[in-house]
Design a protein around this motif. Structure first.
Motif, PDB file in Angstrom:
ATOM      1  N   LYS A  31      18.996 -60.470 -29.701  1.00 20.77           N
ATOM      2  CA  LYS A  31      19.304 -60.772 -28.344  1.00 20.77           C
ATOM      3  C   LYS A  31      18.449 -60.297 -27.379  1.00 20.77           C
ATOM      4  CE  LYS A  31      23.116 -57.420 -28.319  1.00 20.77           C
ATOM      5  NZ  LYS A  31      24.494 -57.177 -27.954  1.00 20.77           N
ATOM      6  N   PHE A  32      18.331 -60.761 -26.173  1.00 19.35           N
ATOM      7  CA  PHE A  32      17.657 -60.434 -24.984  1.00 19.35           C
ATOM      8  C   PHE A  32      18.307 -60.635 -23.716  1.00 19.35           C
ATOM      9  CE2 PHE A  32      15.809 -64.579 -25.892  1.00 19.35           C
ATOM     10  CZ  PHE A  32      15.547 -64.962 -24.829  1.00 19.35           C
ATOM     11  N   TYR A  33      17.835 -59.947 -22.897  1.00 20.97           N
ATOM     12  CA  TYR A  33      18.447 -60.115 -21.436  1.00 20.97           C
ATOM     13  C   TYR A  33      17.613 -60.548 -20.363  1.00 20.97           C
ATOM     14  CZ  TYR A  33      21.453 -56.972 -24.080  1.00 20.97           C
ATOM     15  OH  TYR A  33      22.392 -56.498 -24.994  1.00 20.97           O
ATOM     16  N   LEU A  34      18.025 -61.029 -19.508  1.00 23.54           N
ATOM     17  CA  LEU A  34      17.454 -61.609 -18.177  1.00 23.54           C
ATOM     18  C   LEU A  34      18.104 -61.111 -17.075  1.00 23.54           C
ATOM     19  CD1 LEU A  34      17.010 -64.288 -20.241  1.00 23.54           C
ATOM     20  CD2 LEU A  34      16.516 -65.385 -18.107  1.00 23.54           C
ATOM     21  N   ARG A  35      17.251 -60.100 -16.467  1.00 22.68           N
ATOM     22  CA  ARG A  35      18.090 -59.360 -15.084  1.00 22.68           C
ATOM     23  C   ARG A  35      17.390 -59.903 -13.809  1.00 22.68           C
ATOM     24  NH1 ARG A  35      18.447 -53.612 -15.973  1.00 22.68           N
ATOM     25  NH2 ARG A  35      16.036 -53.640 -15.949  1.00 22.68           N
ATOM     26  N   PHE A  36      18.204 -60.388 -12.892  1.00 21.50           N
ATOM     27  CA  PHE A  36      17.609 -61.003 -11.736  1.00 21.50           C
ATOM     28  C   PHE A  36      17.571 -59.911 -10.743  1.00 21.50           C
ATOM     29  CE2 PHE A  36      18.693 -64.390 -14.410  1.00 21.50           C
ATOM     30  CZ  PHE A  36      17.584 -65.325 -14.163  1.00 21.50           C
ATOM     31  N   ASP A  37      16.590 -60.083  -9.659  1.00 26.17           N
ATOM     32  CA  ASP A  37      16.570 -59.358  -8.448  1.00 26.17           C
ATOM     33  C   ASP A  37      17.946 -59.602  -7.764  1.00 26.17           C
ATOM     34  OD1 ASP A  37      16.325 -58.629  -5.872  1.00 26.17           O
ATOM     35  OD2 ASP A  37      14.285 -58.324  -6.299  1.00 26.17           O
ATOM     36  N   ASN A  38      19.019 -58.935  -7.434  1.00 25.36           N
ATOM     37  CA  ASN A  38      20.210 -59.171  -6.719  1.00 25.36           C
ATOM     38  C   ASN A  38      19.926 -59.524  -5.449  1.00 25.36           C
ATOM     39  OD1 ASN A  38      19.745 -56.530  -5.464  1.00 25.36           O
ATOM     40  ND2 ASN A  38      21.559 -55.854  -6.203  1.00 25.36           N
ATOM     41  N   SER A  39      18.756 -59.328  -4.668  1.00 26.30           N
ATOM     42  CA  SER A  39      18.343 -60.089  -3.400  1.00 26.30           C
ATOM     43  C   SER A  39      17.922 -61.538  -3.403  1.00 26.30           C
ATOM     44  CB  SER A  39      17.371 -59.246  -2.601  1.00 26.30           C
ATOM     45  OG  SER A  39      16.224 -59.376  -3.407  1.00 26.30           O
ATOM     46  N   VAL A  40      17.920 -61.959  -4.545  1.00 26.92           N
ATOM     47  CA  VAL A  40      17.604 -63.307  -4.475  1.00 26.92           C
ATOM     48  C   VAL A  40      18.350 -64.123  -5.787  1.00 26.92           C
ATOM     49  CG1 VAL A  40      15.162 -63.263  -3.874  1.00 26.92           C
ATOM     50  CG2 VAL A  40      15.550 -62.777  -6.037  1.00 26.92           C
ATOM     51  N   LEU A  41      19.564 -63.782  -5.963  1.00 25.65           N
ATOM     52  CA  LEU A  41      20.161 -64.408  -7.080  1.00 25.65           C
ATOM     53  C   LEU A  41      20.687 -65.829  -6.608  1.00 25.65           C
ATOM     54  CD1 LEU A  41      22.969 -61.766  -7.787  1.00 25.65           C
ATOM     55  CD2 LEU A  41      21.315 -62.137  -9.366  1.00 25.65           C
ATOM     56  N   PRO A  42      19.998 -66.846  -7.693  1.00 28.62           N
ATOM     57  CA  PRO A  42      20.194 -68.124  -7.464  1.00 28.62           C
ATOM     58  C   PRO A  42      21.657 -68.444  -7.959  1.00 28.62           C
ATOM     59  CG  PRO A  42      18.864 -67.743  -9.497  1.00 28.62           C
ATOM     60  CD  PRO A  42      19.130 -66.436  -8.897  1.00 28.62           C
ATOM     61  N   SER A  43      22.204 -69.576  -7.494  1.00 31.30           N
ATOM     62  CA  SER A  43      23.286 -69.949  -7.668  1.00 31.30           C
ATOM     63  C   SER A  43      23.454 -70.809  -8.760  1.00 31.30           C
ATOM     64  CB  SER A  43      24.354 -70.644  -6.331  1.00 31.30           C
ATOM     65  OG  SER A  43      23.471 -71.670  -6.157  1.00 31.30           O
ATOM     66  N   ARG A  44      22.350 -71.545  -9.247  1.00 33.99           N
ATOM     67  CA  ARG A  44      22.206 -72.639 -10.173  1.00 33.99           C
ATOM     68  C   ARG A  44      20.772 -72.081 -11.181  1.00 33.99           C
ATOM     69  NH1 ARG A  44      19.057 -76.299 -11.417  1.00 33.99           N
ATOM     70  NH2 ARG A  44      19.477 -78.172 -13.042  1.00 33.99           N
TER      71      ARG A  44
ATOM     72  N   LEU B 104       9.808 -68.960 -22.496  1.00 29.52           N
ATOM     73  CA  LEU B 104      11.060 -68.923 -21.648  1.00 29.52           C
ATOM     74  C   LEU B 104      10.865 -69.441 -20.365  1.00 29.52           C
ATOM     75  CD1 LEU B 104      13.813 -68.272 -22.080  1.00 29.52           C
ATOM     76  CD2 LEU B 104      13.505 -65.964 -20.933  1.00 29.52           C
ATOM     77  N   PHE B 105      11.548 -70.612 -19.750  1.00 27.82           N
ATOM     78  CA  PHE B 105      11.635 -71.249 -18.617  1.00 27.82           C
ATOM     79  C   PHE B 105      12.867 -71.167 -17.945  1.00 27.82           C
ATOM     80  CE2 PHE B 105       8.762 -73.483 -21.568  1.00 27.82           C
ATOM     81  CZ  PHE B 105       7.615 -73.661 -20.768  1.00 27.82           C
ATOM     82  N   VAL B 106      12.735 -70.454 -16.495  1.00 27.36           N
ATOM     83  CA  VAL B 106      14.028 -70.173 -15.729  1.00 27.36           C
ATOM     84  C   VAL B 106      13.650 -71.169 -14.612  1.00 27.36           C
ATOM     85  CG1 VAL B 106      15.431 -68.721 -14.496  1.00 27.36           C
ATOM     86  CG2 VAL B 106      14.334 -67.882 -16.739  1.00 27.36           C
ATOM     87  N   ASN B 107      14.582 -72.137 -14.275  1.00 31.36           N
ATOM     88  CA  ASN B 107      14.412 -73.153 -13.026  1.00 31.36           C
ATOM     89  C   ASN B 107      15.893 -72.712 -12.411  1.00 31.36           C
ATOM     90  OD1 ASN B 107      15.240 -75.443 -11.715  1.00 31.36           O
ATOM     91  ND2 ASN B 107      13.165 -75.869 -12.179  1.00 31.36           N
ATOM     92  N   ASP B 108      15.478 -72.528 -11.086  1.00 33.48           N
ATOM     93  CA  ASP B 108      16.426 -72.192 -10.036  1.00 33.48           C
ATOM     94  C   ASP B 108      16.860 -73.309  -9.146  1.00 33.48           C
ATOM     95  OD1 ASP B 108      14.548 -72.255  -8.060  1.00 33.48           O
ATOM     96  OD2 ASP B 108      14.465 -70.262  -7.638  1.00 33.48           O
ATOM     97  N   GLY B 109      16.376 -74.447  -9.501  1.00 32.17           N
ATOM     98  CA  GLY B 109      16.581 -75.750  -8.808  1.00 32.17           C
ATOM     99  C   GLY B 109      15.296 -76.001  -7.779  1.00 32.17           C
TER     100      GLY B 109
END
Length: 76
Positions: free
Chosen positions: A15-28, A67-72
């Motif tokens: 397993k691995f983890y994605l940790r997002f900067d809490n100042s820019v947390l996307p809702s989607r 790995l691709f992460v799309n925030d909309g």
């Protein structure tokens, strides 16, 4: 350039983890992992702001994945 997401550990075993900067947390979020030859190995959507996401890679074959992460708005 501001770092939006950390991915760890690299390399990952099961397993691995994605940790997002809490100042820019996307809702989607749309998260997609592809093998080096372009086959989709994993795809999932997250619809609420989360700082840490766990990805279960225990059934993935050993190899290199993109790995691709799309925030909309943007894809990282």
């Amino acid at each position: 350039t501001k770092k939006i997401v950390d991915i760890f550990p690299i390399p990952a075993d099961d397993k691995f983890y994605l940790r997002f900067d809490n100042s820019v947390l996307p809702s989607r979020l749309q998260i997609t992992a592809k093998s080096i030859d372009g086959k989709i190995i994993f795809s999932d959507s997250q619809f609420s702001p989360v700082e840490l996401i766990t990805i279960d890679a225990s059934r993935w074959k050993s190899g290199i994945y993109l790995l691709f992460v799309n925030d909309g708005k943007n894809t990282y």
